[in-house]
Design an enzyme around this catalytic site. Structure first.
Site, PDB file in Angstrom:
ATOM      1  N   SER A 129       0.851  -1.193   0.000  1.00 17.35           N
ATOM      2  CA  SER A 129       0.000   0.000   0.000  1.00 17.35           C
ATOM      3  C   SER A 129       0.884   1.239   0.000  1.00 17.35           C
ATOM      4  O   SER A 129       2.018   1.190   0.507  1.00 17.35           O
ATOM      5  CB  SER A 129      -0.852   0.006   1.283  1.00 17.35           C
ATOM      6  OG  SER A 129      -1.479   1.267   1.452  1.00 17.35           O
ATOM      7  N   TYR A 182      -2.530  -1.205  10.423  1.00 15.93           N
ATOM      8  CA  TYR A 182      -2.584  -1.477   8.972  1.00 15.93           C
ATOM      9  C   TYR A 182      -1.332  -0.943   8.278  1.00 15.93           C
ATOM     10  O   TYR A 182      -0.658  -1.664   7.546  1.00 15.93           O
ATOM     11  CB  TYR A 182      -3.845  -0.838   8.374  1.00 15.93           C
ATOM     12  CG  TYR A 182      -3.927  -0.979   6.865  1.00 15.93           C
ATOM     13  CD1 TYR A 182      -4.425  -2.161   6.298  1.00 15.93           C
ATOM     14  CD2 TYR A 182      -3.505   0.034   6.011  1.00 15.93           C
ATOM     15  CE1 TYR A 182      -4.490  -2.309   4.914  1.00 15.93           C
ATOM     16  CE2 TYR A 182      -3.567  -0.113   4.630  1.00 15.93           C
ATOM     17  CZ  TYR A 182      -4.067  -1.286   4.095  1.00 15.93           C
ATOM     18  OH  TYR A 182      -4.122  -1.436   2.717  1.00 15.93           O
TER      19      TYR A 182
HETATM   20  N1  NAP Z   1      -8.481  -0.311  -1.842  1.00 16.46           N
HETATM   21  C1  NAP Z   1      -7.465   0.416  -1.397  1.00 16.46           C
HETATM   22  O1  NAP Z   1      -7.586   1.629  -1.209  1.00 16.46           O
HETATM   23  C2  NAP Z   1      -6.139  -0.240  -1.129  1.00 16.46           C
HETATM   24  C3  NAP Z   1      -5.026   0.595  -1.009  1.00 16.46           C
HETATM   25  C4  NAP Z   1      -3.803   0.019  -0.749  1.00 16.46           C
HETATM   26  C5  NAP Z   1      -3.686  -1.352  -0.605  1.00 16.46           C
HETATM   27  N2  NAP Z   1      -4.802  -2.141  -0.727  1.00 16.46           N
HETATM   28  C6  NAP Z   1      -4.644  -3.588  -0.531  1.00 16.46           C
HETATM   29  O2  NAP Z   1      -5.204  -4.289  -1.613  1.00 16.46           O
HETATM   30  C7  NAP Z   1      -5.604  -5.587  -1.175  1.00 16.46           C
HETATM   31  C8  NAP Z   1      -7.015  -5.851  -1.643  1.00 16.46           C
HETATM   32  O3  NAP Z   1      -7.904  -4.967  -0.982  1.00 16.46           O
HETATM   33  P1  NAP Z   1      -9.226  -4.382  -1.657  1.00 16.46           P
HETATM   34  O4  NAP Z   1      -9.117  -2.932  -1.675  1.00 16.46           O
HETATM   35  O5  NAP Z   1      -9.521  -5.098  -2.899  1.00 16.46           O
HETATM   36  O6  NAP Z   1     -10.310  -4.711  -0.517  1.00 16.46           O
HETATM   37  P2  NAP Z   1     -11.381  -5.879  -0.383  1.00 16.46           P
HETATM   38  O7  NAP Z   1     -12.343  -5.827  -1.505  1.00 16.46           O
HETATM   39  O8  NAP Z   1     -11.895  -5.794   1.013  1.00 16.46           O
HETATM   40  O9  NAP Z   1     -10.504  -7.194  -0.572  1.00 16.46           O
HETATM   41  C9  NAP Z   1      -9.822  -7.822   0.464  1.00 16.46           C
HETATM   42  C10 NAP Z   1      -9.981  -9.323   0.259  1.00 16.46           C
HETATM   43  O10 NAP Z   1      -9.220 -10.007   1.243  1.00 16.46           O
HETATM   44  C11 NAP Z   1      -9.950 -11.139   1.653  1.00 16.46           C
HETATM   45  N3  NAP Z   1      -9.595 -11.495   3.025  1.00 16.46           N
HETATM   46  C12 NAP Z   1      -9.655 -10.712   4.136  1.00 16.46           C
HETATM   47  N4  NAP Z   1      -9.342 -11.431   5.221  1.00 16.46           N
HETATM   48  C13 NAP Z   1      -9.079 -12.688   4.791  1.00 16.46           C
HETATM   49  C14 NAP Z   1      -8.737 -13.890   5.434  1.00 16.46           C
HETATM   50  N5  NAP Z   1      -8.605 -13.979   6.777  1.00 16.46           N
HETATM   51  N6  NAP Z   1      -8.538 -15.008   4.684  1.00 16.46           N
HETATM   52  C15 NAP Z   1      -8.688 -14.957   3.341  1.00 16.46           C
HETATM   53  N7  NAP Z   1      -9.021 -13.857   2.664  1.00 16.46           N
HETATM   54  C16 NAP Z   1      -9.228 -12.731   3.388  1.00 16.46           C
HETATM   55  C17 NAP Z   1     -11.413 -10.718   1.580  1.00 16.46           C
HETATM   56  O11 NAP Z   1     -12.241 -11.844   1.333  1.00 16.46           O
HETATM   57  P3  NAP Z   1     -13.095 -12.574   2.494  1.00 16.46           P
HETATM   58  O12 NAP Z   1     -13.595 -11.498   3.395  1.00 16.46           O
HETATM   59  O13 NAP Z   1     -14.157 -13.313   1.749  1.00 16.46           O
HETATM   60  O14 NAP Z   1     -12.119 -13.507   3.128  1.00 16.46           O
HETATM   61  C18 NAP Z   1     -11.423  -9.782   0.379  1.00 16.46           C
HETATM   62  O15 NAP Z   1     -11.817 -10.444  -0.802  1.00 16.46           O
HETATM   63  C19 NAP Z   1      -5.453  -5.584   0.353  1.00 16.46           C
HETATM   64  O16 NAP Z   1      -4.241  -6.205   0.717  1.00 16.46           O
HETATM   65  C20 NAP Z   1      -5.384  -4.104   0.685  1.00 16.46           C
HETATM   66  O17 NAP Z   1      -4.692  -3.846   1.881  1.00 16.46           O
HETATM   67  C21 NAP Z   1      -6.016  -1.620  -1.001  1.00 16.46           C
END
Ligand code: NAP
Length: 247
Positions: free
Chosen positions: A138, A151
């Site tokens: 991130s 985080y």
């Molecule tokens: N969106 C942003 O602004 C942003 C910015 C920087 C970095 N990121 C990173 O990008 C990645 C994806 O995030 P996103 O934005 O796409 O959010 P998201 O839609 O909430 O995706 C996160 C995914 O992680 C899975 N997850 C969470 N806990 C888990 C567990 N214990 N076991 C297995 N799977 C798990 C969730 O699925 P389940 O709940 O079904 O398990 C969900 O599909 C993350 O690492 C996040 O930190 C996002």
């Protein structure tokens, strides 16, 4: 990293960035296995798409990771790419004594999860041609958002771990870091429609364009995240911390 003919395991493939990465890599001619806790959302990701499979996995559970890896490698002996994308983001107030469950779950999911999953797959990956590991960190790894201290810290830790992993796996497994800025997903409640966050499609276009560069950049950085990524180097770190704190 080659862009077709891979067998890819992607965690957190049931929503947001993970779902889009999974679908786009699949459309390029890769077999993609998505993993996560919610079976229905994983199923929705793969619905009607050939060469996609879904596996339930809770990345917080070390025993589940061991069992999962065994099953996965038996079913997909050609697995050659791991994308550690699953993550959670929680707001935390540090000003008074509190229940540390959110902190602990964040460390276990965002940092220990990728360490454990990489560990159980590393012997196998090193034997595969064209192997790669992609860790999703991130922009907050480089400038902390004060509302989400654990985080930020897990992402900074994963960045550091990824640099060391790359050095140790040199010439064996390509190690890539994907560094998103704020993107419109449901990572936090309401974020998918929040102004100032990058629309998911725009983000994905830039990300896939970067994956197509040769060689693949060791850090995939969209333009929007450069301000955070290079804050310290470019001398605007304190200003960036203040700007994020005002969000
Ligand atoms: N969106 C942003 O602004 C942003 C910015 C920087 C970095 N990121 C990173 O990008 C990645 C994806 O995030 P996103 O934005 O796409 O959010 P998201 O839609 O909430 O995706 C996160 C995914 O992680 C899975 N997850 C969470 N806990 C888990 C567990 N214990 N076991 C297995 N799977 C798990 C969730 O699925 P389940 O709940 O079904 O398990 C969900 O599909 C993350 O690492 C996040 O930190 C996002």
């Amino acid at each position: 990293m080659k862009l077709t003919g891979n067998t890819i395991l992607l965690t957190g493939g049931g929503s947001g960035i993970g779902r889009e990465l999974a679908r786009r890599f699949n459309a390029l001619g890769n077999h993609v296995i998505v993993a996560g806790r919610r079976r229905d959302s994983l199923q929705e990701t793969i619905e009607g798409r050939p060469d996609m499979d879904a596996f339930p996995l809770d990345i917080q559970d070390p025993q589940a990771i061991d069992n999962f890896a065994e099953e996965l490698l038996a079913a997909y002996p050609n697995l050659n790419v791991l994308i550690n994308n699953a993550g959670i983001m929680r707001r935390e107030s540090l000003t008074e004594r509190r229940d540390l469950r959110d902190s602990e779950e964040t460390v276990v999911t965002n940092f220990l999860g990728p360490i454990r999953l990489t560990n159980v797959l590393i012997d196998h990956l090193q034997r595969q041609a064209g192997a790669a590991i992609v860790n999703v960190t991130s922009g907050l790894a480089f400038v902390p958002l004060s509302h989400t201290p654990t985080y930020n810290a897990t992402k900074a830790a994963l960045h550091s771990y990824t640099v060391a992993l790359r050095a140790q796996l040199k010439d064996k497994v390509e190690v890539i870091e994907l560094v998103p800025p704020g993107v419109q997903t449901e990572l936090t409640p309401g974020q998918s429609t929040r102004e100032g966050y990058m629309p998911l499609d725009d983000f994905m276009e830039e990300v896939m364009e970067a994956f197509h560069r040769e060689p693949t950049p060791r850090e995939i950085l969209v333009e929007r995240v450069e301000f955070l990524r290079w804050a310290e180097r470019d001398g605007h770190f304190d200003r960036a911390v203040e700007m994020l704190a005002a969000l």
